[in-house]
Design a protein around this motif. Structure first.
Motif, PDB file in Angstrom:
ATOM      1  N   PRO A   1     -19.248 -13.356 -49.457  1.00  0.00           N
ATOM      2  CA  PRO A   1     -18.527 -14.334 -48.633  1.00  0.00           C
ATOM      3  C   PRO A   1     -17.394 -15.049 -49.346  1.00  0.00           C
ATOM      4  N   GLU A   2     -17.313 -14.940 -50.685  1.00  0.00           N
ATOM      5  CA  GLU A   2     -16.194 -15.555 -51.380  1.00  0.00           C
ATOM      6  C   GLU A   2     -14.904 -14.749 -51.200  1.00  0.00           C
ATOM      7  N   MET A   3     -15.025 -13.515 -50.688  1.00  0.00           N
ATOM      8  CA  MET A   3     -13.855 -12.686 -50.384  1.00  0.00           C
ATOM      9  C   MET A   3     -13.347 -13.075 -49.000  1.00  0.00           C
ATOM     10  N   ARG A   4     -12.144 -13.646 -48.928  1.00  0.00           N
ATOM     11  CA  ARG A   4     -11.623 -14.141 -47.653  1.00  0.00           C
ATOM     12  C   ARG A   4     -10.176 -13.711 -47.457  1.00  0.00           C
ATOM     13  N   GLY A   5      -9.773 -13.619 -46.203  1.00  0.00           N
ATOM     14  CA  GLY A   5      -8.399 -13.280 -45.869  1.00  0.00           C
ATOM     15  C   GLY A   5      -8.056 -13.807 -44.495  1.00  0.00           C
ATOM     16  N   THR A   6      -6.800 -13.659 -44.104  1.00  0.00           N
ATOM     17  CA  THR A   6      -6.334 -14.132 -42.805  1.00  0.00           C
ATOM     18  C   THR A   6      -5.346 -13.131 -42.228  1.00  0.00           C
ATOM     19  N   VAL A   7      -5.489 -12.841 -40.946  1.00  0.00           N
ATOM     20  CA  VAL A   7      -4.517 -12.035 -40.210  1.00  0.00           C
ATOM     21  C   VAL A   7      -3.839 -12.943 -39.195  1.00  0.00           C
ATOM     22  N   VAL A   8      -2.513 -13.041 -39.259  1.00  0.00           N
ATOM     23  CA  VAL A   8      -1.747 -13.856 -38.332  1.00  0.00           C
ATOM     24  C   VAL A   8      -1.007 -12.917 -37.381  1.00  0.00           C
ATOM     25  N   VAL A   9      -1.332 -12.994 -36.091  1.00  0.00           N
ATOM     26  CA  VAL A   9      -0.683 -12.172 -35.071  1.00  0.00           C
ATOM     27  C   VAL A   9       0.373 -13.040 -34.390  1.00  0.00           C
ATOM     28  N   ALA A  10       1.649 -12.697 -34.583  1.00  0.00           N
ATOM     29  CA  ALA A  10       2.734 -13.558 -34.136  1.00  0.00           C
ATOM     30  C   ALA A  10       3.023 -13.429 -32.652  1.00  0.00           C
ATOM     31  N   GLY A  11       2.715 -12.304 -32.034  1.00  0.00           N
ATOM     32  CA  GLY A  11       3.017 -12.124 -30.624  1.00  0.00           C
ATOM     33  C   GLY A  11       2.065 -11.126 -30.017  1.00  0.00           C
ATOM     34  N   GLU A  12       2.383 -10.645 -28.848  1.00  0.00           N
ATOM     35  CA  GLU A  12       1.504  -9.727 -28.155  1.00  0.00           C
ATOM     36  C   GLU A  12       2.076  -8.321 -28.124  1.00  0.00           C
ATOM     37  N   ALA A  13       2.772  -7.947 -29.208  1.00  0.00           N
ATOM     38  CA  ALA A  13       3.397  -6.638 -29.245  1.00  0.00           C
ATOM     39  C   ALA A  13       2.365  -5.523 -29.209  1.00  0.00           C
ATOM     40  N   ASN A  14       1.142  -5.796 -29.701  1.00  0.00           N
ATOM     41  CA  ASN A  14       0.115  -4.773 -29.733  1.00  0.00           C
ATOM     42  C   ASN A  14      -0.725  -4.735 -28.472  1.00  0.00           C
ATOM     43  N   ALA A  15      -0.448  -5.618 -27.518  1.00  0.00           N
ATOM     44  CA  ALA A  15      -1.267  -5.654 -26.302  1.00  0.00           C
ATOM     45  C   ALA A  15      -1.000  -4.415 -25.466  1.00  0.00           C
ATOM     46  N   PRO A  16      -2.051  -3.838 -24.833  1.00  0.00           N
ATOM     47  CA  PRO A  16      -1.844  -2.646 -24.015  1.00  0.00           C
ATOM     48  C   PRO A  16      -0.985  -2.953 -22.801  1.00  0.00           C
ATOM     49  N   SER A  17      -0.172  -1.992 -22.415  1.00  0.00           N
ATOM     50  CA  SER A  17       0.646  -2.124 -21.215  1.00  0.00           C
ATOM     51  C   SER A  17      -0.238  -2.132 -19.988  1.00  0.00           C
ATOM     52  N   PRO A  18       0.132  -2.892 -18.933  1.00  0.00           N
ATOM     53  CA  PRO A  18      -0.666  -2.892 -17.716  1.00  0.00           C
ATOM     54  C   PRO A  18      -0.832  -1.504 -17.133  1.00  0.00           C
ATOM     55  N   ALA A  19       0.117  -0.584 -17.425  1.00  0.00           N
ATOM     56  CA  ALA A  19       0.021   0.757 -16.874  1.00  0.00           C
ATOM     57  C   ALA A  19      -0.851   1.662 -17.722  1.00  0.00           C
ATOM     58  N   SER A  20      -1.277   1.168 -18.910  1.00  0.00           N
ATOM     59  CA  SER A  20      -2.083   1.987 -19.811  1.00  0.00           C
ATOM     60  C   SER A  20      -3.454   2.236 -19.229  1.00  0.00           C
ATOM     61  N   PRO A  21      -4.063   3.405 -19.476  1.00  0.00           N
ATOM     62  CA  PRO A  21      -5.417   3.663 -18.990  1.00  0.00           C
ATOM     63  C   PRO A  21      -6.408   2.643 -19.511  1.00  0.00           C
ATOM     64  N   ALA A  22      -6.135   2.052 -20.705  1.00  0.00           N
ATOM     65  CA  ALA A  22      -7.082   1.080 -21.255  1.00  0.00           C
ATOM     66  C   ALA A  22      -7.190  -0.154 -20.393  1.00  0.00           C
ATOM     67  N   ALA A  23      -6.216  -0.389 -19.513  1.00  0.00           N
ATOM     68  CA  ALA A  23      -6.246  -1.581 -18.678  1.00  0.00           C
ATOM     69  C   ALA A  23      -6.877  -1.318 -17.320  1.00  0.00           C
ATOM     70  N   GLY A  24      -7.480  -0.152 -17.133  1.00  0.00           N
ATOM     71  CA  GLY A  24      -8.109   0.206 -15.868  1.00  0.00           C
ATOM     72  C   GLY A  24      -9.408  -0.518 -15.660  1.00  0.00           C
TER      73      GLY A  24
END
Length: 271
Positions: free
Chosen positions: A20-43
């Motif tokens: 647990p002493e090993m720590r990190g942070t991921v900062v996501v600045a926007g929603e560029a990685n969000a699936p498109s509404p037309a993507s099958p993943a959004a079904g």
């Protein structure tokens, strides 16, 4: 190697569950990685393997024992669980782990729990690595797990054929029809309590409504704190027999730990 895809903006603190002493942070600045509404993943089946929420679990490990449990899966990929043995199975303490959804309704997770003796003292650790499948409706899953039990002396026992089953628990806020209570909701709120005992937060996960207050009471023999991983709150030092409170006005999942004993961890989920 391991991979995680971030579909929403935010700051995500993380750590190694084994170190647990090993720590990190991921900062996501926007929603560029969000699936498109037309993507099958959004079904309509996109959430079929979304485990976020509260589940009732059954763990059956023939070499070790059978357990019923309640687990809370958080959106940040962490989860916490509490095991209750059935029959003569040895006791387990609270467990914590990480999970991720895979393609076609699959999932993977790793959980680490304390093994206890009959007096509730530390006797080792149980580690399980599980993979499985969520049903099409997203309300049940089944998996298989392998892992090991390491006792306090360091001796290890392998678990090869454990199975798990899960059923989603739907939590709905009760509708209050009392006009007097509706007129003063803040005054009617009852604080949720966390007891600090034997170097653990009990319960490790608390779910509250926005605007509610959490009280930490130190029932142990050492000073502790409840300090948010992302700095959102800090109770400061809580001496034995003392208590501290924090009011949560914003919805979200807040991981925290004791600043003096980093292996002590908990989560506040604000709906």
């Amino acid at each position: 190697s391991g991979v995680a895809t971030f579909a929403a903006a935010g700051t995500f603190a993380y750590q190694c569950n084994f170190h647990p002493e090993m720590r990190g942070t991921v900062v996501v600045a926007g929603e560029a990685n969000a699936p498109s509404p037309a993507s099958p993943a959004a079904g309509p089946d996109a959430a079929a393997n979304d485990l976020v929420g509260v589940w009732r679990l059954t763990l059956d490990a023939p070499e070790f024992g059978r357990y019923e449990a309640v687990a809370t899966f958080h959106p940040d990929g962490s989860f916490a669980t509490v095991f209750a043995p059935t029959g003569s199975a040895p006791p387990l303490g609270a467990g914590q782990g990480v999970w991720e959804a895979g393609p076609d309704g699959g999932y993977r997770l790793t959980v680490v729990a304390l093994a206890l003796d009959d007096a509730g003292r530390f006797a080792g650790t149980l580690t399980l690595r599980e993979s499985g499948q969520v049903d099409a409706g997203g309300d049940a899953f089944a998996g298989s797990a392998r892992g090991d039990i390491v006792d306090a002396s360091g001796s290890a026992q392998t678990i090869d054929d454990a199975t798990t089953r899960g059923t989603r628990i739907t939590l709905a806020a009760a509708e209050n029809t009392d006009p007097a209570v509706q007129a003063t909701p803040a005054a009617a709120a009852t604080p949720s309590e966390v007891t600090i005992r034997d170097f653990a937060f009990e319960p490790p996960t608390v779910e509250i409504a926005a605007g509610a207050t959490v009280v930490w009471r130190n029932a142990g023999n050492a000073p502790h704190t409840a300090t948010a991983s992302d700095g959102a709150f800090d109770t400061g030092r809580i001496d034995p027999g003392q208590e501290a409170t924090v009011t949560f006005d914003t919805a979200g999942s807040f991981a925290y730990r004791c600043a003096f004993h980093p292996n002590m961890k908990g989560t506040i989920v604000v709906r």
